[in-house]
Design an enzyme around this catalytic site. Structure first.
Site, PDB file in Angstrom:
ATOM      1  N   CYS A  71      -1.499  -1.782  12.693  1.00 32.67           N
ATOM      2  CA  CYS A  71      -2.135  -1.525  11.406  1.00 32.67           C
ATOM      3  C   CYS A  71      -2.652  -2.863  10.880  1.00 32.67           C
ATOM      4  O   CYS A  71      -1.919  -3.854  10.857  1.00 32.67           O
ATOM      5  CB  CYS A  71      -1.127  -0.922  10.433  1.00 32.67           C
ATOM      6  SG  CYS A  71      -1.759  -0.749   8.747  1.00 32.67           S
ATOM      7  N   CYS A 127      -1.007   5.021   8.457  1.00 39.00           N
ATOM      8  CA  CYS A 127       0.094   4.171   8.908  1.00 39.00           C
ATOM      9  C   CYS A 127       1.395   4.709   8.332  1.00 39.00           C
ATOM     10  O   CYS A 127       1.487   4.982   7.128  1.00 39.00           O
ATOM     11  CB  CYS A 127      -0.137   2.734   8.458  1.00 39.00           C
ATOM     12  SG  CYS A 127       1.241   1.634   8.843  1.00 39.00           S
ATOM     13  N   CYS A 172      -0.438  -3.970   7.529  1.00 39.53           N
ATOM     14  CA  CYS A 172       0.986  -4.345   7.531  1.00 39.53           C
ATOM     15  C   CYS A 172       1.507  -4.776   8.899  1.00 39.53           C
ATOM     16  O   CYS A 172       2.670  -5.141   9.020  1.00 39.53           O
ATOM     17  CB  CYS A 172       1.839  -3.198   6.993  1.00 39.53           C
ATOM     18  SG  CYS A 172       1.972  -1.789   8.122  1.00 39.53           S
ATOM     19  N   CYS A 220       2.729   1.608   5.721  1.00 37.16           N
ATOM     20  CA  CYS A 220       2.063   1.217   4.468  1.00 37.16           C
ATOM     21  C   CYS A 220       1.100   2.262   3.927  1.00 37.16           C
ATOM     22  O   CYS A 220       0.521   2.067   2.863  1.00 37.16           O
ATOM     23  CB  CYS A 220       1.349  -0.118   4.641  1.00 37.16           C
ATOM     24  SG  CYS A 220      -0.205  -0.021   5.564  1.00 37.16           S
ATOM     25  N   CYS A 230      -8.488   9.486  16.886  1.00 42.75           N
ATOM     26  CA  CYS A 230      -9.786   8.866  16.646  1.00 42.75           C
ATOM     27  C   CYS A 230      -9.608   7.868  15.499  1.00 42.75           C
ATOM     28  O   CYS A 230      -9.423   8.265  14.347  1.00 42.75           O
ATOM     29  CB  CYS A 230     -10.782   9.971  16.301  1.00 42.75           C
ATOM     30  SG  CYS A 230     -12.463   9.408  16.093  1.00 42.75           S
TER      31      CYS A 230
END
Length: 137
Positions: free
Chosen positions: A46, A95, A49, A98, A118
Site C-alpha cells: 500500500c 487496504c 501505509c 489504512c 485490478c
C-alpha cells in the site's frame, strides 16, 4: 476517506493522482500507471501505509490497463466493500490496514483463484527483492 497516513508519510507528499486514487476512491486512466509493466520480483505494498498486499508471482497481464493480481499476499491485507457506483455492482478493495482505495476485484482471473484484482498503480509502492529499491506508483 482513508485513514491518516503513517507518521513517516503525509498526505501532502502524495501526487494529485495518488491522492485522488487512495483518498477519494478515484481511478487512474488505463495504461498510464508506472507499475503496469513492472516485471521485477518483489512485493507490492500500500502506498499510504506500506502494508504488504501482493507478490510479483501473483501478477499477470490481464490486458485491462491496470496491474492485475490473482490473489493478495494475505487474506487480512485487503478489505472488501460492495460498490454500487456507476449503476453496477462491483467489489471495491481497500487496504486492510489504512483503508486506502486500491481498486476492484472481478471473478474473471486465471487459476488458481479465478479472481482478478485490478489495482491502480497510484495506490501501490513496489519493493524490489534484489536490491530493496522502492518505486511508488
Amino acid at each position: 476517506m482513508a485513514k491518516e497516513l503513517n507518521p513517516t508519510e503525509n498526505i501532502e507528499k502524495l501526487s494529485d493522482i495518488q491522492r485522488y486514487v487512495t483518498q477519494e476512491r478515484g481511478t487512474e486512466a488505463p495504461f498510464t500507471g508506472k507499475l503496469l509493466h513492472n516485471k521485477r520480483d518483489g512485493v507490492y505494498q500500500c502506498l499510504c501505509c506500506h502494508q504488504p498486499l501482493f507478490i510479483s508471482e501473483s501478477k499477470f497481464d490481464s490486458g485491462c490497463g491496470w496491474p492485475s493480481f490473482y490473489q493478495p499476499i494475505d487474506a487480512d491485507s485487503i478489505r472488501y466493500i460492495d460498490d454500487y457506483s456507476h449503476n453496477m455492482h462491483r467489489i471495491e478493495i481497500r487496504c486492510g490496514n489504512c483503508d486506502a482505495h486500491l481498486g476492484h476485484v472481478f471473478p474473471d482471473g486465471p487459476q488458481p483463484t479465478g479472481e482478478r484484482y485490478c489495482i491502480n498503480s497510484a495506490s501501490l509502492n513496489f519493493v524490489d527483492d534484489q536490491n530493496g529499491e522502492q518505486t511508488a506508483g
